[in-house]
Structures are given as C-alpha cells and as structure tokens.
Write an enzyme that holds these catalytic residues in place. Structure first.
Site, short mmCIF file in Angstrom:
data_model
loop_
_atom_site.label_atom_id
_atom_site.label_comp_id
_atom_site.label_asym_id
_atom_site.label_seq_id
_atom_site.Cartn_x
_atom_site.Cartn_y
_atom_site.Cartn_z
N LYS A 1 -24.03 31.65 -7.39
CA LYS A 1 -24.91 30.76 -8.16
C LYS A 1 -25.23 31.39 -9.51
O LYS A 1 -25.91 32.41 -9.59
CB LYS A 1 -26.19 30.52 -7.34
CG LYS A 1 -27.26 29.74 -8.06
CD LYS A 1 -26.92 28.28 -8.20
CE LYS A 1 -27.99 27.57 -9.01
NZ LYS A 1 -27.57 26.24 -9.43
N LYS B 1 -32.20 23.57 -4.21
CA LYS B 1 -33.41 22.76 -4.00
C LYS B 1 -33.11 21.49 -3.20
O LYS B 1 -33.97 21.01 -2.47
CB LYS B 1 -34.09 22.44 -5.33
CG LYS B 1 -33.43 21.35 -6.17
CD LYS B 1 -34.30 20.10 -6.25
CE LYS B 1 -33.77 18.97 -7.08
NZ LYS B 1 -32.44 18.86 -7.53
N GLY C 1 -33.88 18.38 -12.60
CA GLY C 1 -34.18 19.04 -13.86
C GLY C 1 -34.80 18.13 -14.91
O GLY C 1 -35.67 18.55 -15.68
N ASN C 2 -34.36 16.85 -14.94
CA ASN C 2 -34.83 15.96 -16.00
C ASN C 2 -36.30 15.55 -15.82
O ASN C 2 -36.90 15.00 -16.72
CB ASN C 2 -33.94 14.71 -16.12
CG ASN C 2 -33.99 13.83 -14.90
OD1 ASN C 2 -34.11 14.29 -13.77
ND2 ASN C 2 -33.89 12.52 -15.11
N LYS D 1 -26.53 17.34 -3.55
CA LYS D 1 -27.36 16.16 -3.28
C LYS D 1 -26.74 15.33 -2.15
O LYS D 1 -27.42 14.87 -1.24
CB LYS D 1 -27.54 15.29 -4.52
CG LYS D 1 -28.26 16.03 -5.63
CD LYS D 1 -28.48 15.15 -6.84
CE LYS D 1 -28.65 16.00 -8.07
NZ LYS D 1 -29.50 17.19 -7.93
P1 ADP Z 1 -30.71 17.65 -10.98
O1 ADP Z 1 -31.02 18.56 -12.13
O2 ADP Z 1 -31.39 16.33 -11.06
O3 ADP Z 1 -30.86 18.29 -9.64
P2 ADP Z 1 -27.85 17.91 -11.55
O4 ADP Z 1 -27.82 17.98 -13.03
O5 ADP Z 1 -27.61 19.12 -10.76
O6 ADP Z 1 -29.19 17.20 -11.11
O7 ADP Z 1 -26.84 16.78 -11.02
C1 ADP Z 1 -26.82 15.48 -11.56
C2 ADP Z 1 -25.54 15.35 -12.37
O8 ADP Z 1 -24.42 15.33 -11.49
C3 ADP Z 1 -25.39 14.06 -13.14
O9 ADP Z 1 -26.03 14.13 -14.38
C4 ADP Z 1 -23.85 13.96 -13.30
O10 ADP Z 1 -23.46 14.45 -14.55
C5 ADP Z 1 -23.30 14.92 -12.24
N1 ADP Z 1 -22.30 14.36 -11.33
C6 ADP Z 1 -21.22 15.06 -10.88
N2 ADP Z 1 -20.49 14.34 -10.04
C7 ADP Z 1 -21.10 13.12 -9.93
C8 ADP Z 1 -20.82 11.94 -9.17
N3 ADP Z 1 -19.74 11.85 -8.38
N4 ADP Z 1 -21.66 10.88 -9.31
C9 ADP Z 1 -22.75 10.96 -10.11
N5 ADP Z 1 -23.06 12.06 -10.85
C10 ADP Z 1 -22.26 13.14 -10.76
MG MG Z 2 -29.72 19.03 -13.86
#
Ligand code: ADP
Ligand code: MG
Length: 314
Positions: free
Chosen positions: A128, A213, A10-11, A275
């Site tokens: 979801k 995704k 997302g970022n 992830k």
């Molecule tokens: P993206 O939008 O990049 O797909 P998400 O926002 O869904 O990512 O996921 C990333 C977030 O996951 C990080 O910003 C963090 O807050 C969160 N997170 C939850 N558990 C963990 C973990 N064990 N280690 C690192 N980040 C984590």
């Molecule tokens: Mg995100």
C-alpha cells in the site's frame, strides 16, 4: 429502524484540485454532513466511517521534516490522530445540521482499533503506497535511515509502501454498540481503524500498517448487523469496461454476477476494487442485506433505490 453503515471516500474531505487546507476540508465536510443529516431526518440509523489517505500522508511528511526536532510518531498514531481530526470536523458540522433541522441527536467520534493478524501474508509483501512521492535518491536515504520500505511508483517517483492486512475484528465494537443503543450517531473506525495485533499475553499492540477503509467498513457493518453498507465515493456507479467506449454502469447486480465481473478484471486495485470486494463480503449470497456504491451527492437517492449500484443477494 434500518441501520446503515456509511463509508465516506476521499472526496467527502478533499476535492480534486484542492490542497486540503483545514478550511477546505471543513467546507467539504459541511456539504457531506447535509447529505448525512438528511438520512437521519428520514429515520435511518447511521454509523459513519471514512477514509484518511491524504491526511495520514500529510502527517508522515511532518514526521520526515521534523525528525531532527521532535520524535517521529508511529504510523498507527497517525491513523489515531486523523480519526480524531476528521471526527471533530464531522461533529462540528453534523451537530449543527441536526440543530438546524430540529433533530435532537448527538454525534460522537470513537477512536477505534481494528485487529489484524500477525500472520497475515501482507506482512511479507508491503503493497500500500502512502505519503509523498520522492526521487529515488531521497527514498533510498530515508530507507537507510529508518528501515522503511519504499518502492518505485512509475513516473512520479518512489513512495513508501506498508502492509495492508485484512481487518479481522473491530476491537471497540462494544463501545460503538453502547453508543448506538443510546441513540448516538457514531463516527467510528476511520481510516479502516488503528491496526493492532493481539499479543499472547492479551495485550493489543499498534502496528505499522494501514487497513483498507472499505474492507473495514464491510466488517464493521457485519459486526453491527447493519441492513445496508453505503459506500459514498466520487462516481455515481460501479462501471463495467470502465474508461472505454463500452463503459456500462451497473444499477442492480447480484453478488455472484459481481464476483464474476471482479474475476474478469473490471475493477482497479486500490480504488473500485476494494469497494466491490467490501460489497460482496457484506451482502453474502443468501442474506437480505444490500450494499450500495454511489456518489456522495446522491446519498439519499442511493439509499432509496434511485441512484448508485445496488449489490444484492443471488
Ligand atoms: P474513495 O476515495 O471514495 O474511497 P477511490 O478514489 O479509491 O474512492 O475510488 C473511486 C475511483 O475508482 C473513481 O473515481 C474511479 O476513477 C475509479 N474506478 C476504477 N475502476 C472503476 C470502475 N470499474 N467503475 C467505477 N469507478 C472506477
Ligand atoms: Mg479517492
């Protein structure tokens, strides 16, 4: 040449605290493209995929507000529309970066379908959350008018929930492969891909669901026989005991150890959980493949082993 499937989080599109205007998103994509162009300049072969949560959420709001004026469009159309818009932004800035670096490469976006199963258990239990939060009364009114499912999501209100079935196969894989073999940098499978099911007569039909995704990126990377799955997000590492004083970043971890940490509950569902699952699925226990979960701004360091969490075979 080492083939890398890059999954942008997302970022890459909207930063924390932004509203997500077109100008903001293009500016963020410009920064993202610099990272990606550097990898291409280093000789890596990239296939790019990306999330689309906030963008689809916004289209659903437009559906709601305009329902009396123009027909609402299905959710899978919204996925297709965001693939096009986000792909367009990447083409704009990545194409420019290539020109600036003197690289004669071209970028193309493929509207990509991902097949899901009509028998996936997710259909029975939509989980979801997508789109805006609404107060309970408004949510109930929308449910009655549209047949959608909305569920309470804590103090912020109710949100629509949709099934998130497993990606089974990338329907448009051959088109991606042909573009790659022509040297094209392909943006594909955005938002996990447009979810479709295959009917008994062989026809594909779009369905009301969204595909994760990261899981779709893992499947895409497997189907394209990539050497690396690079998941770029907003944290530099996968962290054990996340958010506690015992927090411990993982630098290099085997699939088996990561599976164990996953069972122990270190990774939040809906954020780091998918992830980690994607990394595990891609690498497999006996492969020579590698998955890396890293911060967007460390893309090159992550690929070259100086940053991020590297998930390797046992
Ligand atoms: P993206 O939008 O990049 O797909 P998400 O926002 O869904 O990512 O996921 C990333 C977030 O996951 C990080 O910003 C963090 O807050 C969160 N997170 C939850 N558990 C963990 C973990 N064990 N280690 C690192 N980040 C984590
Ligand atoms: Mg995100």
């Amino acid at each position: 040449m080492r083939r890398i499937v890059v999954a942008l989080g997302g970022n890459a599109l909207v930063r924390a605290g932004q509203r997500g205007t077109a100008e903001e998103q293009q500016a963020n994509v410009d920064l993202t493209s610099r990272q990606l162009a550097e990898l291409v300049a280093c000789g890596y072969e990239l296939v790019i995929t990306h999330g689309n949560g906030p963008q689809v959420g916004n289209l659903l709001v437009k559906n709601e507000l305009a329902r009396e004026v123009v027909p609402a469009v299905p959710l899978h159309w919204c996925v297709a529309q965001t693939q096009a818009t986000i792909g367009f932004m990447i083409q704009q800035s990545l194409g420019y970066e290539f020109e600036r670096l003197g690289l004669s490469r071209v970028v193309a976006t493929l509207v990509t379908r991902t097949e899901v199963s009509p028998h996936d258990p997710a259909w029975l239990d939509p989980t979801k959350p997508i789109g805006l939060y609404q107060p309970e009364e408004r949510a109930r009114a929308i449910m009655a008018a549209t047949g959608q499912v909305w569920k309470p999501q804590g103090s912020r209100g109710w949100r629509r929930v949709v099934p998130s079935p497993e990606p089974v196969t990338i329907v448009d894989r051959q088109a991606i492969e042909q573009l790659i073999s022509d040297g094209v940098i392909v943006v594909a499978c955005g938002g996990g891909g447009i979810p479709v099911v295959r009917r008994p007569d062989g026809r594909y039909e779009g369905v009301e669901a969204v595909i994760d995704k990261d899981l779709a990126a893992a499947l895409l990377a497997r189907e394209l026989e990539a050497d690396m799955l690079l998941i770029l997000t907003d944290v530099p590492n996968v962290i054990l005991h996340y958010g506690t004083p015992e927090a411990q970043p993982l630098k290099r971890v085997t699939v088996s150890d990561l599976r164990r940490y996953q069972f122990e509950g270190h990774f939040a569902a809906g954020s780091m959980g998918p992830k980690v699952e994607a990394a595990i699925r891609f690498v497999d226990r006996h492969s020579g493949r590698c998955a890396v979960i890293a911060a967007l701004e460390h893309a090159r360091d992550a690929v070259e082993g100086r940053s991020g969490t590297h998930v390797v075979a046992d």
